[in-house]
Design an enzyme around this catalytic site. Structure first.
Site, mmCIF file in Angstrom:
data_model
loop_
_atom_site.group_PDB
_atom_site.id
_atom_site.type_symbol
_atom_site.label_atom_id
_atom_site.label_comp_id
_atom_site.label_asym_id
_atom_site.label_seq_id
_atom_site.Cartn_x
_atom_site.Cartn_y
_atom_site.Cartn_z
ATOM 1 N N THR A 186 0.785 -1.249 0.013
ATOM 2 C CA THR A 186 0.046 0.074 0.048
ATOM 3 C C THR A 186 0.970 1.085 0.132
ATOM 4 O OG1 THR A 186 -0.229 0.133 2.379
ATOM 5 C CG2 THR A 186 -1.869 -1.304 1.296
ATOM 6 N N SER B 70 4.242 6.347 -4.772
ATOM 7 C CA SER B 70 5.198 7.346 -4.840
ATOM 8 C C SER B 70 6.122 6.834 -3.428
ATOM 9 C CB SER B 70 4.851 8.719 -4.739
ATOM 10 O OG SER B 70 4.022 8.894 -3.503
ATOM 11 N N ILE C 23 8.560 5.865 -0.435
ATOM 12 C CA ILE C 23 8.964 4.528 0.091
ATOM 13 C C ILE C 23 8.234 3.500 -0.528
ATOM 14 C CG2 ILE C 23 9.029 3.424 2.321
ATOM 15 C CD1 ILE C 23 9.791 5.827 3.541
ATOM 16 N N TYR D 291 0.612 12.641 13.753
ATOM 17 C CA TYR D 291 1.385 11.632 13.118
ATOM 18 C C TYR D 291 2.250 10.990 14.220
ATOM 19 C CZ TYR D 291 4.954 10.183 9.654
ATOM 20 O OH TYR D 291 5.846 9.209 9.019
ATOM 21 N N LYS E 41 2.115 6.831 14.464
ATOM 22 C CA LYS E 41 3.135 5.772 14.229
ATOM 23 C C LYS E 41 3.400 5.155 15.421
ATOM 24 C CE LYS E 41 3.526 6.831 9.882
ATOM 25 N NZ LYS E 41 3.427 5.673 8.966
#
Length: 259
Positions: free
Chosen positions: A21, A25, A27, A161, A165
């Site tokens: 997924t 673009s 990584i 973010y 994570k």
């Protein structure tokens, strides 16, 4: 693809099927390309249909096999359909994610909900659908999630973010304990600063200043490229890491060295 030697055989993915997924673009694209070069049939997923098609085309032009699945990881039905279309999966790389910047005091409920929905719940949905299908098929394999160096160091403006994570890290460890008895390994990669469209979202001047600061902090005196992270994903996806699960790899140029 050339016949592997005894030295590179653990990295050979010939005959294996992968779902990536975030493959349009950065990584995600670098990972899809590298897994294909290692021999895997790659199912590429992303909501950016143009970039997704470009990634699949690059794989095919390089002699690999790829299928594009335009989807948003907030859509469980679409994820389930992509997993079903891929057939028995051996590798899942849950890389899709977005960045968001706001101070703690300025963060809204809507900000937090959106980032958690994509960056954490999107990974959770991907893992649930992929691992569920792998277990049902009696298929051992590897799942790689994408965390971030932001989980190790507080950064102003990155609450949403970083929190998402950090949740991915805990998901990775918990799922590793549950999927391990089925022969499925689950690990995460926590990159440092990588030169991608996401990190360049504020423009070339801001990106340059940030990269200069990262270079000064790194013992290697450079920032990362998407291919650096793709190599880490390949390692976790292949047999070379067959005794690793529940671990967090930190390719970050030495900027952070946690215990």
């Amino acid at each position: 693809m050339p016949t592997p030697t005894p030295y590179d055989a653990p990295y050979d993915l010939t005959g294996r099927t992968a779902l990536v997924t975030g493959a349009a673009s950065g990584i995600g694209r670098a990972t899809a390309l590298l897994l294909a070069r290692a021999g895997a049939v790659v199912h590429c997923a992303d909501r950016d249909e143009t970039g997704l098609a470009e990634t699949a085309d690059l794989i095919v032009k390089g002699g690999g096999t790829a299928t594009a699945h335009p989807l948003d990881v907030t859509d469980r039905t679409a994820l389930r359909a992509a997993v079903a279309a891929a057939g028995p999966l051996d590798i899942t790389a849950a890389i899709a994610g977005v960045m968001h910047t706001s101070s703690v005091l300025e963060t809204t409920d809507e900000d937090l909900d959106r980032i958690l929905d994509i960056n954490f719940k999107g990974v959770l949905r991907t893992c649930q659908e992929a691992v569920g299908a792998m277990i049902a098929a009696g298929r051992p394999g590897s799942v790689v999630t994408m965390a971030s160096g932001a989980v190790d160091a507080a950064q102003p403006g990155l609450l949403c973010y970083s929190a998402a994570k950090a949740a991915v890290v805990q998901l990775t460890k918990t799922l590793a304990t549950e999927a391990g008895p089925h022969g499925i390994r689950v690990n995460a990669v926590a990159p440092g600063w990588i030169r991608t469209p996401m990190t360049g979202r504020h423009g070339a001047e801001v990106q340059q200043r940030t990269e200069e600061a990262m270079v000064r902090m790194s013992p290697l005196r450079r920032v990362g490229e998407p291919e650096d992270i793709a190599q880490a994903v390949l390692y976790l996806a292949c047999d070379a890491s067959s005794f690793m699960t529940g671990q967090i790899l930190r390719p970050n140029g030495g900027v952070s060295m946690p215990w």
